[in-house]
Design a protein around this motif. Structure first.
Motif, PDB file in Angstrom:
ATOM      1  N   GLN A  66       0.746  -1.118   0.109  1.00  0.00           N
ATOM      2  CA  GLN A  66      -0.116   0.035   0.048  1.00  0.00           C
ATOM      3  C   GLN A  66       1.180   1.201  -0.046  1.00  0.00           C
ATOM      4  OE1 GLN A  66      -3.600   0.477  -0.372  1.00  0.00           O
ATOM      5  NE2 GLN A  66      -2.483   2.539  -0.651  1.00  0.00           N
ATOM      6  N   ALA A  67       0.945   1.951  -1.125  1.00  0.00           N
ATOM      7  CA  ALA A  67       1.793   2.984  -1.339  1.00  0.00           C
ATOM      8  C   ALA A  67       1.358   4.284  -0.766  1.00  0.00           C
ATOM      9  CB  ALA A  67       2.432   3.210  -2.712  1.00  0.00           C
ATOM     10  N   GLY A  68       2.040   5.365  -0.786  1.00  0.00           N
ATOM     11  CA  GLY A  68       1.543   6.778  -0.671  1.00  0.00           C
ATOM     12  C   GLY A  68       1.631   7.202   0.725  1.00  0.00           C
ATOM     13  N   VAL A  69       2.721   8.162   0.890  1.00  0.00           N
ATOM     14  CA  VAL A  69       3.055   8.750   2.585  1.00  0.00           C
ATOM     15  C   VAL A  69       1.461   9.599   2.843  1.00  0.00           C
ATOM     16  CG1 VAL A  69       3.951  10.598   3.696  1.00  0.00           C
ATOM     17  CG2 VAL A  69       5.269   9.049   1.997  1.00  0.00           C
ATOM     18  N   ARG A  70       0.960  10.263   2.084  1.00  0.00           N
ATOM     19  CA  ARG A  70      -0.255  11.154   2.266  1.00  0.00           C
ATOM     20  C   ARG A  70      -1.603  10.145   2.677  1.00  0.00           C
ATOM     21  NH1 ARG A  70       2.049  15.374  -1.618  1.00  0.00           N
ATOM     22  NH2 ARG A  70       3.706  16.502  -0.300  1.00  0.00           N
ATOM     23  N   ILE A 127       2.707   6.138   9.123  1.00  0.00           N
ATOM     24  CA  ILE A 127       2.528   4.950   9.469  1.00  0.00           C
ATOM     25  C   ILE A 127       2.943   4.239   8.080  1.00  0.00           C
ATOM     26  CG2 ILE A 127       0.660   3.181   9.269  1.00  0.00           C
ATOM     27  CD1 ILE A 127       1.113   4.209  11.939  1.00  0.00           C
ATOM     28  N   TYR A 128       2.949   4.714   7.015  1.00  0.00           N
ATOM     29  CA  TYR A 128       3.691   4.362   5.627  1.00  0.00           C
ATOM     30  C   TYR A 128       4.915   3.796   5.982  1.00  0.00           C
ATOM     31  CZ  TYR A 128       6.081   4.020   1.221  1.00  0.00           C
ATOM     32  OH  TYR A 128       6.911   3.570   0.512  1.00  0.00           O
ATOM     33  N   ALA A 129       5.901   4.772   6.390  1.00  0.00           N
ATOM     34  CA  ALA A 129       7.361   4.948   6.895  1.00  0.00           C
ATOM     35  C   ALA A 129       7.479   3.519   7.917  1.00  0.00           C
ATOM     36  CB  ALA A 129       7.920   6.144   7.254  1.00  0.00           C
ATOM     37  N   GLY A 161       3.476  15.240   8.526  1.00  0.00           N
ATOM     38  CA  GLY A 161       4.232  14.131   8.246  1.00  0.00           C
ATOM     39  C   GLY A 161       5.164  13.751   6.934  1.00  0.00           C
ATOM     40  N   ASP A 162       5.414  15.229   6.317  1.00  0.00           N
ATOM     41  CA  ASP A 162       6.314  15.235   5.140  1.00  0.00           C
ATOM     42  C   ASP A 162       7.773  15.888   5.816  1.00  0.00           C
ATOM     43  OD1 ASP A 162       6.833  14.989   2.611  1.00  0.00           O
ATOM     44  OD2 ASP A 162       5.503  16.427   2.151  1.00  0.00           O
TER      45      ASP A 162
END
Length: 337
Positions: free
Chosen positions: A87-91, A152-154, A296-297
């Motif tokens: 599941q991609a995408g930081v935002r 959460i992605y990271a 989060g950026d």
């Protein structure tokens, strides 16, 4: 190497890697969930192109479907597994964190279990530059401590690294984790900045520029990235005899056949310069909507890719202006704009 199972072959990077390997005559089995996070038609067109090669087969199922993954892996009997699906995408991880745990943690466990059971020669799995999180010492090196993830992605990707190390140690499973840095190029994802900017500029819509453009990224052209992965396939890590035998700057684990490798251009580019290059390629100015930093950026990413070069003799080097031109040509042709 004759048989490679790749997860995420309908995705941006998986498609390009599968295409490269198929053109070399390698047999590739793809595995993709065809989720609707973005335009499924784009994914199907990628798979359709891969299907033109005799050496390609594919299964459509989610990573969380362990039975489907095991059946696919057992039937194909891969020598190597390259795990790119996620599941991609930081935002998007701010909106739907559970999707990241399901796919990136549970799904990755299923992939590692298949690799362990089949005793593959090399397991390679995608991580991300986002695992460096709040680190400010740049360029980022693989031996830096990376415990301050900001999304959460990271966090799920850092969990994958830890899980991968444990499996490498317990089962002597040669495992390479590669950390990507802002990948772009033809057939890219619609949620990525370059795609969104080009699409908006051509449609006379404004583009959102976060942190007022004072952001820096190590833009990595997709062909360079998959070439690096291809070369890393042939360099499985070996458990060292002693910790003292590990060369300085090598992320090789002292207790497992496990290594982390950055794949980046080793050049940080200011976002405003990137946008200037898009405008020059399109021959059209953007309507710029300057905005504050998004939650989060991070303000900058920059890779130290010296380990990649030491291991493979290769490092990405496509200039971002050339890469943008290639993307724009593909975009105009694909969408008729």
């Amino acid at each position: 190497m004759t048989r490679v199972l790749i997860t995420g072959t309908a995705g941006f990077i998986g498609f390009h890697l599968a295409k490269l390997l198929l053109e070399e005559g390698v047999e590739v089995c793809g595995y993709d969930g065809m989720t609707d996070y973005y335009d499924v038609a784009l994914k199907r067109n990628r798979h359709s192109m891969l299907g033109e090669h005799d050496g390609f087969c594919a299964t459509e199922a989610l990573l969380e479907d362990r039975d489907a993954l095991d059946q696919t892996a057992d039937a194909f009997r891969p020598d190597v597994i390259v795990h790119l699906a996620a599941q991609a995408g930081v935002r998007y991880s701010l909106e739907n964190p559970r999707a990241y745990v399901d796919s990136n943690v549970v799904g990755t466990l299923n992939v590692m279990e298949a690799a362990r059971r089949l005793e593959v020669r090399h397991l390679l799995m995608a991580s991300t530059s986002s695992v460096y999180g709040a680190n400010t010492d740049m360029p980022f090196g693989e031996c830096q401590k990376a415990d301050t993830q900001l999304t959460i992605y990271a966090a799920t990707k850092k969990a994958n690294e830890s899980m991968g190390h444990a499996y490498a140690h317990l089962w002597n499973l040669p495992t390479t984790m590669f950390r990507f840095f802002t990948v772009y190029g033809p057939w890219g994802r619609p949620d990525l900045a370059l795609f969104k900017f080009v699409d908006a500029i051509l449609d006379d819509r404004p583009i959102d520029i976060y942190n007022h453009g004072e952001m820096y990224r190590d833009f990595t052209y997709v062909d360079d990235l998959v070439r690096a992965i291809r070369m890393l396939i042939d360099v499985p890590p070996v458990r060292p005899e002693t910790e003292a035998s590990i060369e300085p700057g090598d992320s090789l684990s002292p207790v497992a056949p496990y290594r982390v490798v950055n794949i980046g251009n080793s050049d940080k580019v200011r976002l405003l310069d990137f946008i200037d290059a898009i405008e020059a390629s399109l021959g059209k100015p953007a309507i710029r909507n300057y905005m504050p930093m998004q939650m989060g950026d991070v303000p900058a990413t920059w890779a130290d890719a010296s380990l990649l070069q030491r291991l493979t003799g290769y490092r990405p080097q496509t200039d971002f202006r050339d890469g943008i031109d290639r993307f724009v040509r593909w975009f105009r042709d694909y969408y008729g704009k």
